[in-house]
Design an enzyme around this catalytic site. Structure first.
Site, PDB file in Angstrom:
ATOM      1  N   LYS A   1       0.850  -1.200   0.000  1.00  0.00           N
ATOM      2  CA  LYS A   1       0.000   0.000   0.000  1.00  0.00           C
ATOM      3  C   LYS A   1       0.883   1.246   0.000  1.00  0.00           C
ATOM      4  O   LYS A   1       0.693   2.165  -0.790  1.00  0.00           O
ATOM      5  CB  LYS A   1      -0.883   0.009   1.237  1.00  0.00           C
ATOM      6  CG  LYS A   1      -1.504   1.364   1.583  1.00  0.00           C
ATOM      7  CD  LYS A   1      -2.408   1.326   2.785  1.00  0.00           C
ATOM      8  CE  LYS A   1      -1.727   1.630   4.064  1.00  0.00           C
ATOM      9  NZ  LYS A   1      -1.522   3.040   4.394  1.00  0.00           N
ATOM     10  N   ASN A   2       1.886   1.263   0.885  1.00  0.00           N
ATOM     11  CA  ASN A   2       2.673   2.489   1.071  1.00  0.00           C
ATOM     12  C   ASN A   2       3.737   2.707   0.009  1.00  0.00           C
ATOM     13  O   ASN A   2       4.485   3.683   0.072  1.00  0.00           O
ATOM     14  CB  ASN A   2       3.266   2.528   2.476  1.00  0.00           C
ATOM     15  CG  ASN A   2       2.178   2.717   3.530  1.00  0.00           C
ATOM     16  OD1 ASN A   2       1.035   3.037   3.201  1.00  0.00           O
ATOM     17  ND2 ASN A   2       2.513   2.478   4.781  1.00  0.00           N
TER      18      ASN A   2
ATOM     19  N   CYS B   1      -5.836  11.903  12.610  1.00  0.00           N
ATOM     20  CA  CYS B   1      -6.540  10.629  12.440  1.00  0.00           C
ATOM     21  C   CYS B   1      -6.461   9.937  13.796  1.00  0.00           C
ATOM     22  O   CYS B   1      -5.942  10.489  14.767  1.00  0.00           O
ATOM     23  CB  CYS B   1      -5.899   9.798  11.349  1.00  0.00           C
ATOM     24  SG  CYS B   1      -4.291   9.176  11.821  1.00  0.00           S
TER      25      CYS B   1
ATOM     26  N   ARG C   1      -0.769  14.083  13.051  1.00  0.00           N
ATOM     27  CA  ARG C   1      -0.283  13.904  11.677  1.00  0.00           C
ATOM     28  C   ARG C   1      -0.019  15.252  10.976  1.00  0.00           C
ATOM     29  O   ARG C   1      -0.591  15.551   9.936  1.00  0.00           O
ATOM     30  CB  ARG C   1      -1.265  13.053  10.871  1.00  0.00           C
ATOM     31  CG  ARG C   1      -1.731  11.785  11.520  1.00  0.00           C
ATOM     32  CD  ARG C   1      -0.657  10.734  11.739  1.00  0.00           C
ATOM     33  NE  ARG C   1      -0.058  10.212  10.544  1.00  0.00           N
ATOM     34  CZ  ARG C   1      -0.546   9.199   9.835  1.00  0.00           C
ATOM     35  NH1 ARG C   1      -1.679   8.658  10.199  1.00  0.00           N
ATOM     36  NH2 ARG C   1       0.089   8.762   8.777  1.00  0.00           N
TER      37      ARG C   1
ATOM     38  N   ASP D   1       4.237   0.454  12.128  1.00  0.00           N
ATOM     39  CA  ASP D   1       3.093  -0.220  11.494  1.00  0.00           C
ATOM     40  C   ASP D   1       2.994  -1.692  11.875  1.00  0.00           C
ATOM     41  O   ASP D   1       2.028  -2.344  11.507  1.00  0.00           O
ATOM     42  CB  ASP D   1       3.171  -0.095   9.962  1.00  0.00           C
ATOM     43  CG  ASP D   1       2.949   1.334   9.522  1.00  0.00           C
ATOM     44  OD1 ASP D   1       3.182   1.622   8.335  1.00  0.00           O
ATOM     45  OD2 ASP D   1       2.589   2.164  10.364  1.00  0.00           O
TER      46      ASP D   1
ATOM     47  N   ARG E   1      -8.806  -0.771   4.345  1.00  0.00           N
ATOM     48  CA  ARG E   1      -8.041   0.373   3.851  1.00  0.00           C
ATOM     49  C   ARG E   1      -6.643  -0.039   3.453  1.00  0.00           C
ATOM     50  O   ARG E   1      -6.076   0.509   2.514  1.00  0.00           O
ATOM     51  CB  ARG E   1      -7.945   1.454   4.937  1.00  0.00           C
ATOM     52  CG  ARG E   1      -9.205   2.215   5.194  1.00  0.00           C
ATOM     53  CD  ARG E   1      -8.897   3.470   5.931  1.00  0.00           C
ATOM     54  NE  ARG E   1      -7.776   4.162   5.303  1.00  0.00           N
ATOM     55  CZ  ARG E   1      -7.175   5.214   5.850  1.00  0.00           C
ATOM     56  NH1 ARG E   1      -7.584   5.689   7.010  1.00  0.00           N
ATOM     57  NH2 ARG E   1      -6.175   5.815   5.238  1.00  0.00           N
TER      58      ARG E   1
HETATM   59  C1  EPZ Z   1       3.922   6.962   6.622  1.00  0.00           C
HETATM   60  O1  EPZ Z   1       3.066   7.944   7.184  1.00  0.00           O
HETATM   61  C2  EPZ Z   1       3.060   5.737   6.405  1.00  0.00           C
HETATM   62  N1  EPZ Z   1       1.986   6.047   5.464  1.00  0.00           N
HETATM   63  C3  EPZ Z   1       2.481   5.286   7.752  1.00  0.00           C
HETATM   64  O2  EPZ Z   1       1.744   4.105   7.506  1.00  0.00           O
HETATM   65  C4  EPZ Z   1       3.637   4.976   8.693  1.00  0.00           C
HETATM   66  O3  EPZ Z   1       3.118   4.620   9.952  1.00  0.00           O
HETATM   67  C5  EPZ Z   1       4.530   6.217   8.836  1.00  0.00           C
HETATM   68  O4  EPZ Z   1       4.984   6.636   7.523  1.00  0.00           O
HETATM   69  C6  EPZ Z   1       5.746   5.961   9.703  1.00  0.00           C
HETATM   70  O5  EPZ Z   1       6.487   4.910   9.171  1.00  0.00           O
HETATM   71  C7  EPZ Z   1       2.275   6.090   4.139  1.00  0.00           C
HETATM   72  O6  EPZ Z   1       3.395   5.884   3.720  1.00  0.00           O
HETATM   73  C8  EPZ Z   1       1.127   6.384   3.212  1.00  0.00           C
HETATM   74  P1  EPZ Z   1       5.671  10.321   8.957  1.00  0.00           P
HETATM   75  P2  EPZ Z   1       3.581   9.474   7.311  1.00  0.00           P
HETATM   76  O7  EPZ Z   1       5.501  11.609   8.251  1.00  0.00           O
HETATM   77  O8  EPZ Z   1       4.489   9.799   6.219  1.00  0.00           O
HETATM   78  C9  EPZ Z   1       5.736  13.541  12.398  1.00  0.00           C
HETATM   79  C10 EPZ Z   1      -0.034   2.623   7.794  1.00  0.00           C
HETATM   80  O9  EPZ Z   1      -0.508   2.073   8.800  1.00  0.00           O
HETATM   81  N2  EPZ Z   1       5.650  14.544  11.324  1.00  0.00           N
HETATM   82  O10 EPZ Z   1       6.885   9.495   8.691  1.00  0.00           O
HETATM   83  O11 EPZ Z   1       2.373  10.322   7.527  1.00  0.00           O
HETATM   84  C11 EPZ Z   1       4.469  12.710  12.532  1.00  0.00           C
HETATM   85  O12 EPZ Z   1       3.525  13.366  13.363  1.00  0.00           O
HETATM   86  C12 EPZ Z   1       0.337   4.096   7.856  1.00  0.00           C
HETATM   87  O13 EPZ Z   1       0.171   2.071   6.679  1.00  0.00           O
HETATM   88  C13 EPZ Z   1       5.721  15.900  11.654  1.00  0.00           C
HETATM   89  O14 EPZ Z   1       5.822  16.269  12.823  1.00  0.00           O
HETATM   90  O15 EPZ Z   1       4.394   9.421   8.668  1.00  0.00           O
HETATM   91  C14 EPZ Z   1       4.980  11.435  13.145  1.00  0.00           C
HETATM   92  O16 EPZ Z   1       5.078  11.617  14.544  1.00  0.00           O
HETATM   93  C15 EPZ Z   1       0.022   4.712   9.200  1.00  0.00           C
HETATM   94  N3  EPZ Z   1       5.650  16.818  10.659  1.00  0.00           N
HETATM   95  C16 EPZ Z   1       6.384  11.284  12.562  1.00  0.00           C
HETATM   96  O17 EPZ Z   1       6.732  12.581  12.045  1.00  0.00           O
HETATM   97  C17 EPZ Z   1       5.535  16.470   9.335  1.00  0.00           C
HETATM   98  O18 EPZ Z   1       5.496  17.354   8.454  1.00  0.00           O
HETATM   99  C18 EPZ Z   1       6.501  10.287  11.442  1.00  0.00           C
HETATM  100  O19 EPZ Z   1       5.490  10.594  10.514  1.00  0.00           O
HETATM  101  C19 EPZ Z   1       5.464  15.086   9.021  1.00  0.00           C
HETATM  102  C20 EPZ Z   1       5.533  14.143  10.024  1.00  0.00           C
END
Ligand code: EPZ
Length: 430
Positions: A22-23, A117, A122, A306, A398
């Site tokens: 998916k990702n 979410c 996020r 995840d 999803r």
């Molecule tokens: C990706 O989400 C994945 N989704 C998530 O998978 C996964 O859990 C996550 O990476 C971490 O590995 C997709 O790839 C579509 P992040 P993403 O930005 O990119 C903070 C699943 O279950 N952050 O790496 O949204 C954020 O709050 C989903 O398949 C900021 O503060 O995650 C978090 O604490 C869930 N500011 C941390 O970074 C930003 O601008 C990591 O988030 C961006 C992120």
């Protein structure tokens, strides 16, 4: 409302093919915005988030066609729109992935702020800060991100947090920018590397993807590509846990163990046998009771957030006590209260859940709250004594391509059912 009913106790035996990730599929579809012409992605999983991405792209004027088993053709040559509306973005945060490519392609983008979410706030501040460094003007208005840029210009970027979709968004914005972009503290996840491979197939010049320093040399134009999406490492990890919880003996096909080193190390630590065979086949054998082990979720190559909920399900029936620390998201323990309804012994202290293994879980009515929480409830139901009924099962759809069908084919007594609309709500009083 869709539900899942499981009669626990069945062993999982047989072979199962891991679906496309998916990702990796979602950023691939976003990358199609960068080229005027048909891109073909194979090994795409059939799941709700891909359907939402299809709606996003069609809303812009793209043509999106399933060409049969796992193959999608996307042609964005005719896009006229630049908006990702709230009603689509609120159902899938990954919609933010169209921001970078749309800005690069059209010079403007209007993307609804994803909002939070179940698992956390996020934020996307790092996406926006990076795009501004590349020359975009960003305004936040009425819940929308309004971005404009006549021409993006390469720049040195540093990510305070190695955000996965942030790295992907900025990579896609930089591939046709004027000059060189270096992203420091980039996310190293395999899905980031897969996106870089797709962009390279389109003619982009990227070095270092999969490491924390990614260098992108802007090129004038990209060309349509054909690419096979990587296998889903989280689905593979979930199936490994399923075998471990049911004294199972399964063979995974299309499994890339090199993407799962932290997970495989932990599952072997607790006593699950994981043996690589030839060309992407992996034998997984569980012998019933596993030992306990602690985990801390970390950015790749650390233990993936995840897989936290699924590992917690395994630890609820392990011998001993385990400490599970969630370092990535601030609210990713929603599965705890539901697992406790199934007689799990879990105490949450801040970002750590202390799990004391019990001899057996007991089937119960539970409610899915988010994608990986729903997977952990399915796993718990497989091992529990008696019947488990999971409401709000759409969460599972999803992010998994027919996980229920895969588990049933391996011998689990699991099926999808239509639940009475307010069954879940009545109990929850929501
Ligand atoms: C990706 O989400 C994945 N989704 C998530 O998978 C996964 O859990 C996550 O990476 C971490 O590995 C997709 O790839 C579509 P992040 P993403 O930005 O990119 C903070 C699943 O279950 N952050 O790496 O949204 C954020 O709050 C989903 O398949 C900021 O503060 O995650 C978090 O604490 C869930 N500011 C941390 O970074 C930003 O601008 C990591 O988030 C961006 C992120």
């Amino acid at each position: 409302m869709k539900g899942i009913v499981i009669e626990g106790g069945e062993r999982l035996v047989g072979e199962v093919r891991v679906s496309g990730a998916k990702n990796a599929a979602l950023p691939a579809l976003a990358a199609a915005l960068l080229v005027e012409g048909p891109c073909t992605f194979t090994n795409c999983p059939r799941l709700r988030d891909v359907d939402t991405f299809q709606a996003l792209l069609e809303n812009l004027g793209a043509r999106f066609q399933w060409q049969g088993q796992g193959e999608i053709e996307v042609d964005t040559a005719g896009i006229t729109g630049v908006t990702a509306p709230y009603d689509l973005v609120k159902t899938m945060r990954a919609s933010v992935l169209i921001l970078g490519p749309l800005l690069a392609r059209m010079g403007e983008a209007m993307v609804s702020l994803p909002g939070g979410c179940a698992i956390g706030a996020r934020p996307v501040d790092l996406h926006l800060k990076g795009l501004q460094k590349l020359g975009a003007e960003i305004e936040l208005e009425h819940g929308y991100i309004k971005a404009r840029a006549k021409r993006l210009t390469g720049a040195p970027l540093y990510l305070d947090i190695p955000t996965v979709t942030g790295t992907e968004n900025l990579m896609m914005a930089a591939v046709t920018a004027e000059g060189t972009t270096v992203i420091e503290n980039a996310a190293c996840e395999p899905e980031v590397e897969d996106l870089a491979a797709i962009l390279t197939t389109m003619g982009a010049k990227i070095v270092g993807a999969g490491t924390s320093v990614v260098t992108i040399e802007g090129v004038k134009r990209l060309r349509p590509a054909r690419y096979a999406v990587m296998p889903d490492r989280i689905e593979a990890g979930t199936l490994m846990v399923a075998a471990g919880m049911t004294r199972g003996n399964i063979m995974l096909k299309e499994c890339r163990l090199e993407h799962l080193e932290a997970v495989v190390a932990k599952l072997r630590d607790v006593g699950i046998e994981i043996t690589p065979l030839k060309n992407g086949e992996v034998r997984v054998v569980g012998d019933g009771r596993v030992r306990s082990a602690d985990i801390k979720t970390l950015p790749y190559p650390g233990f993936p957030t995840d897989m936290q909920a699924q590992f917690m399900a395994l630890m609820t029936v392990a011998n001993g006590l385990s400490a599970i620390t969630e370092n990535i998201f601030e609210n990713r323990f929603m599965h705890v209260s539901e697992l406790k309804r199934m007689a799990a012994d879990i105490r949450v202290q801040g970002a750590t859940a202390i799990v004391t293994g019990v001899p057996r879980l007991s089937g119960a009515q539970v409610m899915a709250t988010d994608l990986r929480a729903s997977a952990s409830l399915v796993l718990a139901g497989l091992a529990a004594e008696g019947t488990t009924v999971i409401s709000r099962a759409y969460h599972l759809e999803r992010g998994y391509d027919d996980l229920v069908g895969k588990l049933a084919a391996l011998g689990a007594d699991v099926k999808e059912v239509d639940l009475d609309e307010d069954a879940g709500e009545q109990r929850q009083g929501v």
